[in-house]
Design a protein around this motif. Sequence first.
Motif, PDB file in Angstrom:
ATOM      1  N   MET A   1      52.763 -16.915  15.485  1.00  9.92           N
ATOM      2  CA  MET A   1      51.853 -17.726  16.226  1.00  9.92           C
ATOM      3  C   MET A   1      50.789 -18.276  15.786  1.00  9.92           C
ATOM      4  O   MET A   1      50.108 -17.442  15.252  1.00  9.92           O
ATOM      5  N   LEU A   2      50.546 -19.662  15.892  1.00  9.62           N
ATOM      6  CA  LEU A   2      49.155 -20.260  15.379  1.00  9.62           C
ATOM      7  C   LEU A   2      48.078 -20.129  16.582  1.00  9.62           C
ATOM      8  O   LEU A   2      48.198 -20.180  17.660  1.00  9.62           O
ATOM      9  N   PRO A   3      46.731 -20.023  15.825  1.00  4.07           N
ATOM     10  CA  PRO A   3      45.653 -19.958  17.114  1.00  4.07           C
ATOM     11  C   PRO A   3      45.916 -21.374  17.943  1.00  4.07           C
ATOM     12  O   PRO A   3      45.977 -22.464  17.239  1.00  4.07           O
ATOM     13  N   ALA A   4      45.663 -20.984  19.271  1.00  6.96           N
ATOM     14  CA  ALA A   4      45.762 -22.217  20.114  1.00  6.96           C
ATOM     15  C   ALA A   4      44.708 -22.960  20.237  1.00  6.96           C
ATOM     16  O   ALA A   4      44.565 -24.180  20.858  1.00  6.96           O
ATOM     17  N   ASP A   5      43.414 -22.763  19.914  1.00  5.70           N
ATOM     18  CA  ASP A   5      42.416 -23.403  19.843  1.00  5.70           C
ATOM     19  C   ASP A   5      41.700 -24.345  18.791  1.00  5.70           C
ATOM     20  O   ASP A   5      40.671 -25.043  18.738  1.00  5.70           O
ATOM     21  N   HIS A   6      42.527 -24.618  17.929  1.00  5.38           N
ATOM     22  CA  HIS A   6      42.418 -25.189  16.769  1.00  5.38           C
ATOM     23  C   HIS A   6      43.631 -26.148  16.415  1.00  5.38           C
ATOM     24  O   HIS A   6      44.603 -25.965  16.642  1.00  5.38           O
ATOM     25  N   PRO A   7      43.369 -27.402  16.070  1.00  5.07           N
ATOM     26  CA  PRO A   7      44.315 -28.430  16.109  1.00  5.07           C
ATOM     27  C   PRO A   7      45.179 -28.000  14.876  1.00  5.07           C
ATOM     28  O   PRO A   7      44.923 -27.570  13.689  1.00  5.07           O
ATOM     29  N   VAL A   8      46.835 -28.164  15.279  1.00  6.59           N
ATOM     30  CA  VAL A   8      47.477 -27.962  14.382  1.00  6.59           C
ATOM     31  C   VAL A   8      48.223 -29.361  13.953  1.00  6.59           C
ATOM     32  O   VAL A   8      48.776 -30.120  15.191  1.00  6.59           O
ATOM     33  N   ILE A   9      48.265 -29.834  12.851  1.00  4.68           N
ATOM     34  CA  ILE A   9      48.666 -31.027  12.208  1.00  4.68           C
ATOM     35  C   ILE A   9      49.810 -31.029  11.496  1.00  4.68           C
ATOM     36  O   ILE A   9      49.780 -30.151  10.393  1.00  4.68           O
ATOM     37  N   LEU A  10      51.024 -31.648  11.680  1.00  2.10           N
ATOM     38  CA  LEU A  10      52.098 -31.945  10.865  1.00  2.10           C
ATOM     39  C   LEU A  10      51.795 -32.983   9.984  1.00  2.10           C
ATOM     40  O   LEU A  10      51.739 -34.156  10.703  1.00  2.10           O
ATOM     41  N   GLY A  11      52.048 -32.893   8.829  1.00  2.00           N
ATOM     42  CA  GLY A  11      51.801 -33.940   7.733  1.00  2.00           C
ATOM     43  C   GLY A  11      53.176 -34.405   7.127  1.00  2.00           C
ATOM     44  O   GLY A  11      54.186 -33.565   6.810  1.00  2.00           O
ATOM     45  N   ILE A  12      53.400 -35.832   7.044  1.00  2.00           N
ATOM     46  CA  ILE A  12      54.752 -36.047   6.359  1.00  2.00           C
ATOM     47  C   ILE A  12      54.534 -37.205   5.443  1.00  2.00           C
ATOM     48  O   ILE A  12      53.551 -37.962   5.612  1.00  2.00           O
ATOM     49  N   GLU A  13      55.104 -37.032   4.318  1.00  2.00           N
ATOM     50  CA  GLU A  13      55.076 -37.922   3.065  1.00  2.00           C
ATOM     51  C   GLU A  13      56.516 -38.286   2.313  1.00  2.00           C
ATOM     52  O   GLU A  13      56.914 -37.219   2.380  1.00  2.00           O
ATOM     53  N   VAL A  60      64.808 -34.230   7.915  1.00  2.00           N
ATOM     54  CA  VAL A  60      64.854 -32.934   9.211  1.00  2.00           C
ATOM     55  C   VAL A  60      64.692 -31.611   8.779  1.00  2.00           C
ATOM     56  O   VAL A  60      63.855 -30.870   9.213  1.00  2.00           O
ATOM     57  N   PRO A  61      65.574 -31.316   7.669  1.00  2.00           N
ATOM     58  CA  PRO A  61      65.329 -29.866   7.248  1.00  2.00           C
ATOM     59  C   PRO A  61      63.911 -29.754   6.431  1.00  2.00           C
ATOM     60  O   PRO A  61      63.618 -28.670   6.703  1.00  2.00           O
ATOM     61  N   VAL A  62      63.469 -30.722   6.028  1.00  7.52           N
ATOM     62  CA  VAL A  62      62.359 -30.324   5.233  1.00  7.52           C
ATOM     63  C   VAL A  62      60.961 -30.049   6.400  1.00  7.52           C
ATOM     64  O   VAL A  62      60.218 -29.411   6.262  1.00  7.52           O
ATOM     65  N   VAL A  63      60.880 -30.932   7.415  1.00  8.66           N
ATOM     66  CA  VAL A  63      59.939 -30.853   8.655  1.00  8.66           C
ATOM     67  C   VAL A  63      60.418 -29.445   9.149  1.00  8.66           C
ATOM     68  O   VAL A  63      59.377 -28.674   9.645  1.00  8.66           O
ATOM     69  N   HIS A  64      61.625 -29.062   9.425  1.00 11.31           N
ATOM     70  CA  HIS A  64      61.899 -27.796   9.930  1.00 11.31           C
ATOM     71  C   HIS A  64      61.604 -26.618   9.135  1.00 11.31           C
ATOM     72  O   HIS A  64      60.756 -25.754   9.885  1.00 11.31           O
ATOM     73  N   ARG A  65      61.567 -26.873   7.787  1.00 16.45           N
ATOM     74  CA  ARG A  65      61.287 -25.709   6.945  1.00 16.45           C
ATOM     75  C   ARG A  65      59.672 -25.291   7.046  1.00 16.45           C
ATOM     76  O   ARG A  65      59.276 -24.287   6.859  1.00 16.45           O
ATOM     77  N   ALA A  66      59.087 -26.538   7.063  1.00 13.77           N
ATOM     78  CA  ALA A  66      57.567 -26.606   7.086  1.00 13.77           C
ATOM     79  C   ALA A  66      56.973 -25.902   8.355  1.00 13.77           C
ATOM     80  O   ALA A  66      56.130 -25.083   8.267  1.00 13.77           O
ATOM     81  N   LEU A  67      57.645 -26.179   9.528  1.00 13.47           N
ATOM     82  CA  LEU A  67      57.327 -25.510  10.870  1.00 13.47           C
ATOM     83  C   LEU A  67      57.528 -23.948  10.779  1.00 13.47           C
ATOM     84  O   LEU A  67      56.787 -23.117  10.860  1.00 13.47           O
ATOM     85  N   GLU A  68      58.726 -23.729  10.072  1.00 13.58           N
ATOM     86  CA  GLU A  68      59.264 -22.314  10.199  1.00 13.58           C
ATOM     87  C   GLU A  68      58.089 -21.473   9.290  1.00 13.58           C
ATOM     88  O   GLU A  68      57.755 -20.351   9.645  1.00 13.58           O
ATOM     89  N   GLU A  69      57.742 -22.059   8.049  1.00 14.39           N
ATOM     90  CA  GLU A  69      57.093 -21.261   6.981  1.00 14.39           C
ATOM     91  C   GLU A  69      55.679 -21.200   7.636  1.00 14.39           C
ATOM     92  O   GLU A  69      54.893 -20.298   7.130  1.00 14.39           O
ATOM     93  N   ALA A  70      55.115 -21.999   8.452  1.00 13.06           N
ATOM     94  CA  ALA A  70      53.962 -21.775   9.101  1.00 13.06           C
ATOM     95  C   ALA A  70      53.978 -21.115  10.390  1.00 13.06           C
ATOM     96  O   ALA A  70      52.886 -21.029  10.979  1.00 13.06           O
ATOM     97  N   ALA A  72      55.196 -21.920  13.160  1.00 14.95           N
ATOM     98  CA  ALA A  72      54.799 -22.799  14.361  1.00 14.95           C
ATOM     99  C   ALA A  72      56.030 -23.267  14.807  1.00 14.95           C
ATOM    100  O   ALA A  72      57.057 -23.694  14.231  1.00 14.95           O
ATOM    101  N   SER A  73      55.956 -23.898  15.914  1.00 10.33           N
ATOM    102  CA  SER A  73      56.741 -24.331  16.646  1.00 10.33           C
ATOM    103  C   SER A  73      56.546 -25.870  16.945  1.00 10.33           C
ATOM    104  O   SER A  73      55.287 -26.300  17.027  1.00 10.33           O
ATOM    105  N   ARG A  74      57.359 -26.578  17.325  1.00  7.87           N
ATOM    106  CA  ARG A  74      56.976 -28.245  17.702  1.00  7.87           C
ATOM    107  C   ARG A  74      55.862 -27.991  18.757  1.00  7.87           C
ATOM    108  O   ARG A  74      55.144 -28.956  18.819  1.00  7.87           O
ATOM    109  N   ALA A  75      56.193 -27.062  19.871  1.00  6.28           N
ATOM    110  CA  ALA A  75      54.973 -27.212  20.840  1.00  6.28           C
ATOM    111  C   ALA A  75      53.733 -26.878  20.572  1.00  6.28           C
ATOM    112  O   ALA A  75      52.596 -27.155  21.226  1.00  6.28           O
TER     113      ALA A  75
END
Length: 340
Positions: A1-13, A60-70, A72-75
């Motif tokens: 789980m990531l800290p809830a009080d700091h912004p969590v940003i997904l970057g896409i390139e 889609v798989p690239v974004v999912h992997r980035a979330l998984e490795e962080a 983090a969940s979408r929420a």
Amino acid sequence: MLPADHPVILGIESSCDDTAAAVVADGRLRSTVTSSQHIHTQFGGVVPELASRTHQQIIVPVVHRALEEADASRADLDAVAVTYGPGLAGSLLVGLSFAKAYAFGLGIPLIGVNHLEGHIYSVFLNDSPPTFPFLCLVVSGGHTQIVLVEDGFEHLVLGRTRDDAAGEAFDKVAKLLDLDYPGGPAIDRLAKAGDPTFHAFPRSRPGGYDFSFSGLKTSVLYYLNEFDTAERAALLQEHLPDLSASFQQAIVDVLIDTLRRAVAETSVDHVAIVGGVSANSALRRAAEELARETRTELHVPAPEHCVDNAAMIAMTGRFRLAAGRTSPLTLTAEPNLKLG
Ligand code: KG4
Ligand code: ZN
């Protein structure tokens, strides 16, 4: 789980041929995933139609992997940052459409990022980032410019290439030398064992802080054309490292000399070199020397953050979100987007 009080940003390139996603949380990089499209190597350059189709298949798989490795969940996400230009229209559209849908679905802000600003902000992924204002040499496959970077996303472009970008020159000359695309890394590798004084290729200085590299590329072509087929094969067999080193030195000399003048004129304390060509070992060495000589602090991204990546887009998103600079969902792809 990531800290809830700091912004969590997904970057896409997805501006060219790399499909990338990354997560920045608490101002720190949590994950970065890049899928490079090797299919273009056989064509000696990026084929736009193939690039956009491949982005679509793997985003889609690239974004999912980035979330998984962080971890983090979408929420957990607070914003989605995405490159909206410059780049290939079809490639940009895949990342941008995906990011818009994601942001809309999650009810979080969308942050459009200029790819070049992303490269500039890649130095904020380092442990000790620069302070504003700083001078930034942006050297990539599509762009070569010297930019005075102020706080608040103010970019004053002091000079730019009048024709080919430095990376483009590396790639085109690599082709002349029968090397694979992208040519920069291959020339860099070969040059390590070569003599940079083997042949004096021209150093073009078109004026101000502008660059011009197309004459250099042509002079390599003319030089090679002086030999017949057999002689040329023998030359490449024996002197490929020397030719690579001589060509590379011509590019490095021009970039560093121009940067030196800009440092003197702007009196900045911090200098950055970013973009794919900033991975070049001779350029990095020359930049370190320049920093010692001018008593400036040099900032160069880690090699994996020099070439296209989403970590730099997520980091730029973090700065833009903090400044309240979010984008409407009507944002469109801008293939010719400029800085400043
Ligand atoms: O920033 P980038 O990944 O994509 C663009 O935004 O254009 O830059 C790609 C360029 C290519 O032209 C590639 O040949 C060059 O960066 N490059 C290098 C090196 N690594 C990548 N050029 C010289 N030396 C390198 N080590
Ligand atoms: Zn780039």
